[in-house]
Design a protein around this motif. Sequence first.
Motif, PDB file in Angstrom:
ATOM      1  N   LEU A  18     -19.131  13.395  -9.661  1.00 37.75           N
ATOM      2  CA  LEU A  18     -17.945  14.208  -9.863  1.00 37.75           C
ATOM      3  C   LEU A  18     -17.422  14.776  -8.553  1.00 37.75           C
ATOM      4  O   LEU A  18     -18.163  15.105  -7.640  1.00 37.75           O
ATOM      5  CB  LEU A  18     -18.228  15.352 -10.828  1.00 37.75           C
ATOM      6  N   GLY A  19     -16.126  14.932  -8.509  1.00 39.29           N
ATOM      7  CA  GLY A  19     -15.456  15.494  -7.347  1.00 39.29           C
ATOM      8  C   GLY A  19     -13.976  15.277  -7.528  1.00 39.29           C
ATOM      9  O   GLY A  19     -13.546  14.591  -8.440  1.00 39.29           O
ATOM     10  N   VAL A  20     -13.204  15.869  -6.700  1.00 40.70           N
ATOM     11  CA  VAL A  20     -11.757  15.697  -6.774  1.00 40.70           C
ATOM     12  C   VAL A  20     -11.284  15.024  -5.498  1.00 40.70           C
ATOM     13  O   VAL A  20     -11.536  15.526  -4.401  1.00 40.70           O
ATOM     14  CB  VAL A  20     -11.042  17.048  -6.963  1.00 40.70           C
ATOM     15  N   ALA A  21     -10.638  13.898  -5.618  1.00 44.29           N
ATOM     16  CA  ALA A  21     -10.098  13.196  -4.455  1.00 44.29           C
ATOM     17  C   ALA A  21      -8.585  13.295  -4.499  1.00 44.29           C
ATOM     18  O   ALA A  21      -7.965  12.916  -5.468  1.00 44.29           O
ATOM     19  CB  ALA A  21     -10.531  11.737  -4.456  1.00 44.29           C
ATOM     20  N   THR A  22      -7.997  13.830  -3.460  1.00 40.42           N
ATOM     21  CA  THR A  22      -6.548  13.947  -3.376  1.00 40.42           C
ATOM     22  C   THR A  22      -6.078  13.160  -2.164  1.00 40.42           C
ATOM     23  O   THR A  22      -6.626  13.312  -1.078  1.00 40.42           O
ATOM     24  CB  THR A  22      -6.120  15.416  -3.240  1.00 40.42           C
ATOM     25  N   PHE A  23      -5.058  12.322  -2.369  1.00 44.21           N
ATOM     26  CA  PHE A  23      -4.629  11.410  -1.319  1.00 44.21           C
ATOM     27  C   PHE A  23      -3.175  11.665  -0.944  1.00 44.21           C
ATOM     28  O   PHE A  23      -2.498  12.487  -1.530  1.00 44.21           O
ATOM     29  CB  PHE A  23      -4.799   9.959  -1.788  1.00 44.21           C
ATOM     30  N   GLY A  24      -2.721  10.898   0.007  1.00 46.00           N
ATOM     31  CA  GLY A  24      -1.340  11.030   0.438  1.00 46.00           C
ATOM     32  C   GLY A  24      -1.254  11.875   1.689  1.00 46.00           C
ATOM     33  O   GLY A  24      -2.139  11.888   2.537  1.00 46.00           O
ATOM     34  N   ASN A  25      -0.179  12.642   1.815  1.00 43.55           N
ATOM     35  CA  ASN A  25       0.037  13.429   3.018  1.00 43.55           C
ATOM     36  C   ASN A  25      -1.033  14.497   3.227  1.00 43.55           C
ATOM     37  O   ASN A  25      -1.267  14.962   4.335  1.00 43.55           O
ATOM     38  CB  ASN A  25       1.419  14.095   2.963  1.00 43.55           C
ATOM     39  N   ARG A  26      -1.698  14.879   2.147  1.00 43.83           N
ATOM     40  CA  ARG A  26      -2.692  15.942   2.244  1.00 43.83           C
ATOM     41  C   ARG A  26      -4.045  15.403   2.709  1.00 43.83           C
ATOM     42  O   ARG A  26      -4.934  16.173   3.033  1.00 43.83           O
ATOM     43  CB  ARG A  26      -2.832  16.621   0.872  1.00 43.83           C
ATOM     44  N   GLY A  27      -4.207  14.093   2.730  1.00 42.80           N
ATOM     45  CA  GLY A  27      -5.456  13.509   3.209  1.00 42.80           C
ATOM     46  C   GLY A  27      -6.530  13.528   2.146  1.00 42.80           C
ATOM     47  O   GLY A  27      -6.469  14.307   1.190  1.00 42.80           O
ATOM     48  N   PRO A  28      -7.529  12.669   2.304  1.00 40.25           N
ATOM     49  CA  PRO A  28      -8.605  12.610   1.322  1.00 40.25           C
ATOM     50  C   PRO A  28      -9.550  13.799   1.446  1.00 40.25           C
ATOM     51  O   PRO A  28      -9.996  14.146   2.534  1.00 40.25           O
ATOM     52  CB  PRO A  28      -9.323  11.304   1.670  1.00 40.25           C
ATOM     53  N   CYS A  29      -9.830  14.460   0.349  1.00 34.64           N
ATOM     54  CA  CYS A  29     -10.740  15.599   0.335  1.00 34.64           C
ATOM     55  C   CYS A  29     -12.121  15.108  -0.073  1.00 34.64           C
ATOM     56  O   CYS A  29     -12.502  15.186  -1.240  1.00 34.64           O
ATOM     57  CB  CYS A  29     -10.246  16.670  -0.625  1.00 34.64           C
ATOM     58  N   VAL A  30     -12.859  14.559   0.878  1.00 36.42           N
ATOM     59  CA  VAL A  30     -14.178  13.999   0.603  1.00 36.42           C
ATOM     60  C   VAL A  30     -15.151  14.512   1.659  1.00 36.42           C
ATOM     61  O   VAL A  30     -14.755  15.005   2.706  1.00 36.42           O
ATOM     62  CB  VAL A  30     -14.162  12.461   0.615  1.00 36.42           C
ATOM     63  N   LEU A  31     -16.444  14.394   1.364  1.00 35.73           N
ATOM     64  CA  LEU A  31     -17.460  14.928   2.257  1.00 35.73           C
ATOM     65  C   LEU A  31     -18.185  13.866   3.055  1.00 35.73           C
ATOM     66  O   LEU A  31     -18.552  14.089   4.195  1.00 35.73           O
ATOM     67  CB  LEU A  31     -18.482  15.747   1.446  1.00 35.73           C
ATOM     68  N   ARG A  32     -18.427  12.712   2.447  1.00 38.30           N
ATOM     69  CA  ARG A  32     -19.245  11.698   3.111  1.00 38.30           C
ATOM     70  C   ARG A  32     -18.631  10.321   2.885  1.00 38.30           C
ATOM     71  O   ARG A  32     -18.014  10.071   1.848  1.00 38.30           O
ATOM     72  CB  ARG A  32     -20.669  11.705   2.545  1.00 38.30           C
ATOM     73  N   PRO A  33     -18.805   9.407   3.833  1.00 40.76           N
ATOM     74  CA  PRO A  33     -18.349   8.025   3.618  1.00 40.76           C
ATOM     75  C   PRO A  33     -19.271   7.313   2.650  1.00 40.76           C
ATOM     76  O   PRO A  33     -20.382   7.766   2.355  1.00 40.76           O
ATOM     77  CB  PRO A  33     -18.427   7.415   5.013  1.00 40.76           C
ATOM     78  N   GLU A  34     -18.832   6.158   2.149  1.00 39.45           N
ATOM     79  CA  GLU A  34     -19.625   5.319   1.258  1.00 39.45           C
ATOM     80  C   GLU A  34     -20.098   6.090   0.028  1.00 39.45           C
ATOM     81  O   GLU A  34     -21.239   6.011  -0.390  1.00 39.45           O
ATOM     82  CB  GLU A  34     -20.839   4.723   1.999  1.00 39.45           C
ATOM     83  N   GLU A  35     -19.211   6.891  -0.544  1.00 29.71           N
ATOM     84  CA  GLU A  35     -19.545   7.649  -1.741  1.00 29.71           C
ATOM     85  C   GLU A  35     -18.533   7.335  -2.843  1.00 29.71           C
ATOM     86  O   GLU A  35     -17.402   6.957  -2.580  1.00 29.71           O
ATOM     87  CB  GLU A  35     -19.512   9.163  -1.463  1.00 29.71           C
ATOM     88  N   TYR A  36     -18.968   7.537  -4.068  1.00 27.30           N
ATOM     89  CA  TYR A  36     -18.074   7.436  -5.203  1.00 27.30           C
ATOM     90  C   TYR A  36     -17.683   8.842  -5.649  1.00 27.30           C
ATOM     91  O   TYR A  36     -18.516   9.736  -5.717  1.00 27.30           O
ATOM     92  CB  TYR A  36     -18.760   6.744  -6.376  1.00 27.30           C
ATOM     93  N   TRP A  37     -16.409   9.011  -5.965  1.00 29.13           N
ATOM     94  CA  TRP A  37     -15.969  10.268  -6.556  1.00 29.13           C
ATOM     95  C   TRP A  37     -15.057   9.943  -7.730  1.00 29.13           C
ATOM     96  O   TRP A  37     -14.221   9.058  -7.648  1.00 29.13           O
ATOM     97  CB  TRP A  37     -15.181  11.099  -5.546  1.00 29.13           C
ATOM     98  N   VAL A  38     -15.202  10.675  -8.787  1.00 27.65           N
ATOM     99  CA  VAL A  38     -14.268  10.471  -9.886  1.00 27.65           C
ATOM    100  C   VAL A  38     -13.200  11.549  -9.798  1.00 27.65           C
ATOM    101  O   VAL A  38     -13.498  12.715  -9.573  1.00 27.65           O
ATOM    102  CB  VAL A  38     -14.972  10.517 -11.259  1.00 27.65           C
ATOM    103  N   VAL A  39     -11.960  11.143  -9.935  1.00 26.52           N
ATOM    104  CA  VAL A  39     -10.866  12.094  -9.893  1.00 26.52           C
ATOM    105  C   VAL A  39     -10.925  12.962 -11.144  1.00 26.52           C
ATOM    106  O   VAL A  39     -11.060  12.457 -12.250  1.00 26.52           O
ATOM    107  CB  VAL A  39      -9.516  11.371  -9.807  1.00 26.52           C
TER     108      VAL A  39
END
Length: 283
Positions: A18-39
């Motif tokens: 679980l996590g929230v991924a937001t894309f576009g002009n705001r950039g990806p809100c993620v913590l680590r590479p090579e991870e899965y997140w469900v919006v």
Amino acid sequence: MNQPLLLNQCKNAWQSFLGVATFGNRGPCVLRPEEYWVVASTQAVHMSGGETIFAGGLVKIFSEDSPFSPKDYRILSSETVLFMALSSYLAESTNDPSVLNYATASATCIKANMLDARTGLVKDFHIDAMNGQLKWGGNLSCMLTGIFIEGLSVLATVSGDYTWRSLAITTAESAMKSNDWHGTDGVLSIVSSGSEFFRSDNLNAGKGLLSRGLMVAYQRNASNKAFRSLVRSYINTQFNALIDLASRDDTYSVSWNGPYIGPYFHGQLAALDTLIAAIAVNR
């Protein structure tokens, strides 16, 4: 067996997605590479051109040293389907409404974005989470369709929503009648080039999951006699092909149409689900 402990471990594993991924002009809100997140189910993926309905879709972040370069962010149909099925089973086991919300969001995402317009079957592909464009794949997936049918059948039971039951039945009927996977004999065949062993890839190993999905749909639609009769007939066709054309002693060939060439673990895996399904529908 400590069932409460095992169930808690299952839920902990589920929550790691679980996590929230937001894309576009705001950039990806993620913590680590090579991870899965469900919006999150209450969110939509924000793209540069506006919002889309990818809520519930599983996102993978490919690092720069991955086979895909440069680093990018993709919504994967395969992982979304798996997450939906897992969430449905977990919602059934825990009676947790938040888990059910995720299962419903993922099912909605698949229905809206990942089904082939012509057949209604699941496609295996990556969508670029930055712009919504197709990045990889697009072929129909027998394996993912089977998992989708299974997950929907469970979700329909848990939610009581007839929409999911209807979609599961419609998808199952399309899968059993698809010319993309069957010849005139009705035997499931994943077409590929090369010898028997070179055809023993994950597509062939996973084709038995269609039988599994149909079995679950059969078990959870006790009052739909016409549908159950169709499923029973279909699975018996696959079973008879396995036994008569593709087996030797206790080993099974990848090609169910025959002739038997030799044992290989992909053939064994695919046969196992179909053999179990045949037992279930003929009780």
